[in-house]
Enzyme design. Structure first.
Site, mmCIF file in Angstrom:
data_model
loop_
_atom_site.group_PDB
_atom_site.id
_atom_site.type_symbol
_atom_site.label_atom_id
_atom_site.label_comp_id
_atom_site.label_asym_id
_atom_site.label_seq_id
_atom_site.Cartn_x
_atom_site.Cartn_y
_atom_site.Cartn_z
ATOM 1 N N GLU A 94 42.521 58.060 87.323
ATOM 2 C CA GLU A 94 43.763 57.310 87.415
ATOM 3 C C GLU A 94 44.214 57.216 88.869
ATOM 4 O O GLU A 94 43.954 58.119 89.666
ATOM 5 C CB GLU A 94 44.844 57.995 86.565
ATOM 6 C CG GLU A 94 44.503 57.911 85.085
ATOM 7 C CD GLU A 94 45.471 58.657 84.163
ATOM 8 O OE1 GLU A 94 45.609 58.235 83.019
ATOM 9 O OE2 GLU A 94 46.070 59.663 84.583
ATOM 10 N N CYS A 107 48.461 56.452 95.427
ATOM 11 C CA CYS A 107 48.096 57.842 95.149
ATOM 12 C C CYS A 107 46.721 57.782 94.477
ATOM 13 O O CYS A 107 46.588 57.250 93.375
ATOM 14 C CB CYS A 107 49.137 58.460 94.228
ATOM 15 S SG CYS A 107 48.712 60.115 93.681
ATOM 16 N N CYS A 114 39.175 68.173 87.581
ATOM 17 C CA CYS A 114 39.415 69.034 88.751
ATOM 18 C C CYS A 114 38.773 70.387 88.507
ATOM 19 O O CYS A 114 38.741 70.880 87.385
ATOM 20 C CB CYS A 114 40.914 69.205 88.977
ATOM 21 S SG CYS A 114 41.307 70.034 90.547
ATOM 22 N N CYS A 118 45.077 75.102 88.256
ATOM 23 C CA CYS A 118 46.505 75.312 88.433
ATOM 24 C C CYS A 118 47.175 75.203 87.059
ATOM 25 O O CYS A 118 46.981 74.219 86.345
ATOM 26 C CB CYS A 118 47.091 74.270 89.385
ATOM 27 S SG CYS A 118 46.293 74.308 91.003
ATOM 28 N N CYS A 121 49.354 72.024 85.999
ATOM 29 C CA CYS A 121 48.854 70.675 86.259
ATOM 30 C C CYS A 121 48.027 70.156 85.086
ATOM 31 O O CYS A 121 47.111 70.841 84.607
ATOM 32 C CB CYS A 121 48.015 70.675 87.530
ATOM 33 S SG CYS A 121 47.346 69.048 87.930
ATOM 34 N N CYS A 341 53.249 63.306 89.723
ATOM 35 C CA CYS A 341 52.391 64.403 90.176
ATOM 36 C C CYS A 341 52.044 65.345 89.027
ATOM 37 O O CYS A 341 52.924 65.806 88.316
ATOM 38 C CB CYS A 341 53.118 65.277 91.201
ATOM 39 S SG CYS A 341 53.210 64.579 92.825
HETATM 40 N N1 SAH Z 1 44.425 69.074 94.347
HETATM 41 C C1 SAH Z 1 45.344 68.562 95.305
HETATM 42 C C2 SAH Z 1 45.871 67.170 95.014
HETATM 43 C C3 SAH Z 1 46.295 66.837 93.597
HETATM 44 S S1 SAH Z 1 47.806 67.462 92.976
HETATM 45 C C4 SAH Z 1 46.472 69.519 95.517
HETATM 46 O O1 SAH Z 1 46.549 70.506 94.813
HETATM 47 O O2 SAH Z 1 47.251 69.325 96.448
HETATM 48 C C5 SAH Z 1 49.101 66.672 93.844
HETATM 49 C C6 SAH Z 1 50.402 67.491 93.869
HETATM 50 O O3 SAH Z 1 51.028 67.555 92.574
HETATM 51 C C7 SAH Z 1 50.176 68.936 94.275
HETATM 52 O O4 SAH Z 1 51.147 69.339 95.181
HETATM 53 C C8 SAH Z 1 50.333 69.658 92.961
HETATM 54 O O5 SAH Z 1 50.627 71.000 93.141
HETATM 55 C C9 SAH Z 1 51.432 68.873 92.328
HETATM 56 N N2 SAH Z 1 51.555 69.065 90.888
HETATM 57 C C10 SAH Z 1 50.600 69.390 89.999
HETATM 58 N N3 SAH Z 1 51.107 69.459 88.752
HETATM 59 C C11 SAH Z 1 52.421 69.164 88.852
HETATM 60 C C12 SAH Z 1 53.487 69.040 87.913
HETATM 61 N N4 SAH Z 1 53.283 69.222 86.614
HETATM 62 N N5 SAH Z 1 54.713 68.712 88.378
HETATM 63 C C13 SAH Z 1 54.910 68.482 89.687
HETATM 64 N N6 SAH Z 1 53.949 68.581 90.622
HETATM 65 C C14 SAH Z 1 52.717 68.915 90.216
#
Ligand code: SAH
Length: 348
Positions: A94, A107, A114, A118, A121, A341
């Protein structure tokens, strides 16, 4: 037959020139085709009108162009657009277009799924299926640039690598894509690297490698906590790459690039909403010039994570500012279509 043909965009410009020479043609023909493939993002040999019909047929017989296709486009109430992008092997990623009055930001994704896990996420639940190729990253940018022109009457202004995947775990292809995105026309898109941000969960070795390569784009780090136990509990790979190593890599980055780092930070209730959490963050920010971007939590259907109340956010803002650290508090975009995000999970 079809599957044995090579993706022509896997060739460098040099290789393309050599290919034409080996065919008894001029090396210059390689430049012409390269410009169609990249600068003009043409997905069909037939459209390469300054190339003879026989040559176009010869290319057709030898190569494919594995372009992406936007399978589905969703528009949010706030104007955000989410594309479900189909790859040549039918996997889906996406990418998102985020419009504001002053800019339009793409974006983009760097991996299918991935490899990190995390806990907050949605993409992490997909696991990593494969890395995206440079052309698959490039095509997402082209698709969003087209949408930006069509729906907002202006070209794309910024790119963030904050879609699916960990860009520094697909280092080579992400850098190859950025190289083409920032190359001047007619071979590239001519975008300024200063308008590109690569967001990483923090892979110390790769951050140092970026610094050594003297890259010109910006770096954002998803920090979320400056206390090891807390960070490891929500971002388990922190056990392998602890904050001490991350900090050292970030100092190294700043010394080499003089480019300020952005820390992305979500504040969750009961996880990192206490004064000691802010104090640890303030301390962490002292190691290299940085700013903090507090982002809203986008729920992914897990009761463990709840957005902290506004008092906690205010405390963060106040304490950071009092210590001379720039902080911005950002609201999410595109939540109603799961485009915010951490919500990218190929739901539809
Ligand atoms: N892997 C990379 C890029 C993808 S995530 C990274 O970790 O930076 C992009 C951003 O979204 C990151 O800052 C991540 O921590 C944040 N993110 C992930 N899940 C989220 C959520 N449920 N709510 C808000 N931000 C989130």
């Amino acid at each position: 037959m079809q599957t044995t043909k090579k993706d022509i965009r896997a060739l460098t410009k040099e290789q393309l020139r050599d290919f034409f020479v080996a065919q008894g043609d001029k090396a210059f023909r390689g430049n012409q085709v390269y410009e169609w493939l990249w600068g003009k993002a043409t997905y069909s040999f037939d459209e390469m009108t300054n190339i003879s019909k026989e040559t176009r047929q010869m290319l057709e017989d030898n190569f494919v162009i594995n372009n992406i296709r936007v399978d589905q486009m969703q528009r949010s109430n706030d104007g955000t657009i989410k594309n479900a992008v189909r790859l040549h092997d039918d996997l889906i990623v996406e990418s998102v277009l985020i419009p504001t009055p002053t800019r339009t930001t793409a974006c983009v994704s760097s991996q299918v799924g991935c490899s990190l896990d995390c806990k907050f996420c949605a993409t992490a639940r997909l696991k990593r299926m494969r890395n995206l190729n440079p052309d698959e990253i490039y095509d997402q940018v082209v698709a969003i640039d087209n949408e930006s022109r069509l729906y907002f009457d202006k070209p794309l202004s910024n790119i963030v690598f904050m879609g699916m995947g960990e860009p520094l775990m697909n280092y080579k292809n992400v850098l190859a894509a950025i190289d083409k995105i920032t190359s001047p026309p007619p071979g590239g898109l001519g975008m300024s690297p200063k308008r590109i941000t690569v967001s990483t969960s923090g892979v110390p070795k790769m951050i140092k490698k970026l610094a050594d390569s003297k890259v010109k784009f910006k770096l954002a780090v998803s920090l979320h906590s400056a206390i090891d136990e807390v960070r490891t509990s929500i971002m388990p790979f922190n056990a392998t790459f602890p904050l001490k190593d991350l900090r050292e890599a970030l100092e190294y980055w700043y010394n080499k690039t003089k480019s300020r780092i952005t820390y992305e930070y979500v504040v969750w209730r009961g996880i990192n909403d206490k004064q000691k959490d802010v104090e640890a963050l303030v301390k962490f920010c002292r190691f290299a010039p940085s700013k903090v971007n507090i982002i809203e939590y986008n729920p992914i259907g897990d009761d463990h994570f709840k957005q902290a109340d506004s008092k906690a956010i205010d405390m963060y803002q106040e304490l950071l500012e009092r210590n001379g650290i720039t902080v911005t508090v950002r609201r999410s975009r595109g939540k109603d279509i799961d485009a915010a995000c951490g919500q990218l999970a190929n739901k539809s």
